[in-house]
Motif scaffolding. Structure first.
Motif, PDB file in Angstrom:
ATOM      1  N   ARG A 215       0.860  -1.176   0.000  1.00  0.00           N
ATOM      2  CA  ARG A 215       0.000   0.000   0.000  1.00  0.00           C
ATOM      3  C   ARG A 215       0.902   1.233   0.000  1.00  0.00           C
ATOM      4  O   ARG A 215       1.890   1.291   0.729  1.00  0.00           O
ATOM      5  CB  ARG A 215      -0.868  -0.002   1.259  1.00  0.00           C
ATOM      6  N   TYR A 216       0.573   2.183  -0.838  1.00  0.00           N
ATOM      7  CA  TYR A 216       1.321   3.436  -0.905  1.00  0.00           C
ATOM      8  C   TYR A 216       0.386   4.617  -0.647  1.00  0.00           C
ATOM      9  O   TYR A 216      -0.773   4.603  -1.089  1.00  0.00           O
ATOM     10  CB  TYR A 216       1.930   3.644  -2.294  1.00  0.00           C
ATOM     11  N   PHE A 217       0.896   5.637   0.040  1.00  0.00           N
ATOM     12  CA  PHE A 217       0.226   6.936   0.136  1.00  0.00           C
ATOM     13  C   PHE A 217       1.043   7.949  -0.669  1.00  0.00           C
ATOM     14  O   PHE A 217       2.249   7.773  -0.849  1.00  0.00           O
ATOM     15  CB  PHE A 217       0.176   7.447   1.584  1.00  0.00           C
ATOM     16  N   TYR A 218       0.380   9.012  -1.109  1.00  0.00           N
ATOM     17  CA  TYR A 218       1.096  10.147  -1.693  1.00  0.00           C
ATOM     18  C   TYR A 218       1.681  10.989  -0.553  1.00  0.00           C
ATOM     19  O   TYR A 218       0.989  11.286   0.421  1.00  0.00           O
ATOM     20  CB  TYR A 218       0.146  11.015  -2.523  1.00  0.00           C
ATOM     21  N   PHE A 222       0.173  14.670   2.895  1.00  0.00           N
ATOM     22  CA  PHE A 222      -0.098  13.619   3.885  1.00  0.00           C
ATOM     23  C   PHE A 222      -0.341  14.211   5.273  1.00  0.00           C
ATOM     24  O   PHE A 222      -1.347  13.894   5.928  1.00  0.00           O
ATOM     25  CB  PHE A 222       1.059  12.609   3.945  1.00  0.00           C
ATOM     26  N   GLU A 223       0.584  15.042   5.735  1.00  0.00           N
ATOM     27  CA  GLU A 223       0.480  15.606   7.090  1.00  0.00           C
ATOM     28  C   GLU A 223      -0.781  16.451   7.233  1.00  0.00           C
ATOM     29  O   GLU A 223      -1.467  16.409   8.257  1.00  0.00           O
ATOM     30  CB  GLU A 223       1.727  16.439   7.431  1.00  0.00           C
ATOM     31  N   GLU A 230      -8.728  13.685   7.353  1.00  0.00           N
ATOM     32  CA  GLU A 230      -9.240  13.307   6.031  1.00  0.00           C
ATOM     33  C   GLU A 230      -8.625  11.983   5.574  1.00  0.00           C
ATOM     34  O   GLU A 230      -7.554  11.595   6.032  1.00  0.00           O
ATOM     35  CB  GLU A 230      -8.907  14.408   5.011  1.00  0.00           C
ATOM     36  N   ALA A 231      -9.300  11.325   4.646  1.00  0.00           N
ATOM     37  CA  ALA A 231      -8.773  10.075   4.089  1.00  0.00           C
ATOM     38  C   ALA A 231      -7.499  10.369   3.305  1.00  0.00           C
ATOM     39  O   ALA A 231      -7.386  11.418   2.658  1.00  0.00           O
ATOM     40  CB  ALA A 231      -9.807   9.423   3.176  1.00  0.00           C
ATOM     41  N   GLN A 232      -6.556   9.449   3.373  1.00  0.00           N
ATOM     42  CA  GLN A 232      -5.312   9.635   2.630  1.00  0.00           C
ATOM     43  C   GLN A 232      -5.485   9.255   1.162  1.00  0.00           C
ATOM     44  O   GLN A 232      -6.244   8.351   0.819  1.00  0.00           O
ATOM     45  CB  GLN A 232      -4.194   8.801   3.255  1.00  0.00           C
TER      46      GLN A 232
END
Length: 306
Positions: A215-218, A222-223, A230-232
């Motif tokens: 799983r990756y987030f942008y 993010f912070e 809020e949802a990532q």
């Protein structure tokens, strides 16, 4: 199913077709099949196999200074040839953030996962003080099950010495993946690794750092999103699971898979290609290939091993 020279076994997984060659090598074809909630969905996703295979190949090459891996060559965009290992019966799951299964466990009130204590006062998608290891048993059919380090050793699934080495390798590969993701504006949130053994030597096997296993987030925003609750914004197969859940399917008995229209299928394909380009930093080139070409190329590559 292909017919390959010196083929001694064949295994059809949810996504992969694995051919054992002369009991020494594996030819792994990553199909366009897609699974979610342990169910193979009724329609394939064009180029998904190529996406997964090419991401895995790039990251296997990028981590071979940390640990040897099973890959010998990638003669096709959707296929890899490698050495056959004796597989360890556990998957090493490592999590840098409280999300997915870890968050659902935490939200239920539990403060332990696979024998690992979870800190109080965390919210969804918060970063752990340091990545946690939450292994699972490796199931050929049905669901993998959470298991603790202590249970793995006590049950003799993996010896204490080998398990400690698997932990070290897992942390080192995850650190490398985290650094590579950061270069592309991404956060490697969590992932899983599989390992095998040949003559007492540990190898990294299967795929790594693909959207199906990770799983990756942008990174950007993010912070800010965390501060606002809020949802990532994420890159993973999660969007497929979300679409299924929105349409009343979670793999439970009596539930029907929603209709996969051309629009849905092509939309999922586009998302996988987007994932490829973000994760690798390369432009995706579609390379359709026939079964006849697959057989010929794999046979040629296998012949060179003898």
């Amino acid at each position: 199913m292909l017919q390959l020279p010196n083929q001694t076994a064949f295994y059809k997984g949810k996504v992969r077709d694995v051919y054992t060659i002369a009991d020494k090598y594996l030819a792994m074809v990553v199909s366009d099949r897609i699974s979610a909630f342990d169910v193979v969905l009724p329609r394939p996703i064009p180029f998904k196999g190529q996406v997964l295979n090419q991401i895995a190949a790039q990251y296997l090459k990028a981590t071979e200074d940390i640990i040897p891996n099973w890959m010998i060559s990638t003669p096709l965009p959707n296929a890899t040839i490698g050495v056959k290992c004796e597989t360890y019966p556990v998957e090493m799951v490592i999590r840098g953030y409280l999300t997915g299964h870890a968050w659902r466990t935490y939200k239920s009130g539990k403060r332990e996962l696979c024998g690992v204590p979870l800190p109080e006062g965390m919210k969804e998608n918060d970063k752990f003080p340091e990545p946690i290891l939450t292994p699972t048993t490796k199931a050929h059919e049905g669901h993998d099950e959470d298991i603790s380090r202590e249970e793995i050793i006590a049950q003799g699934l993996v010896s204490k010495e080998e398990y400690e080495q698997l932990e070290k390798y897992t942390r080192a590969i995850f650190q490398r993946g985290t650094e590579m993701a950061a270069e592309r504006g991404l956060i490697l949130v969590d992932t899983k690794y599989e390992f095998g053994n040949i003559d007492g030597k540990i190898y990294l096997i299967d795929e790594i750092h693909t959207p199906d296993s990770s799983r990756y987030f942008y990174s950007e925003g993010f912070e800010d999103r965390q501060a606002k609750g809020e949802a990532q914004k994420q890159l993973s197969k999660e969007f497929v699971r979300e679409w299924l859940m929105e349409n009343g399917f979670q793999g439970k008995e009596g539930q029907a898979v929603p209709e996969m229209t051309d629009e849905v299928v092509n939309g999922i394909s586009d998302r996988y290609i987007e994932l490829y380009e973000h994760v690798t930093g390369n432009k995706f080139v579609k390379e359709p290939i026939s079964e006849q070409e697959m057989t010929a190329k794999l046979s040629e590559a296998l012949a060179s091993l003898n």
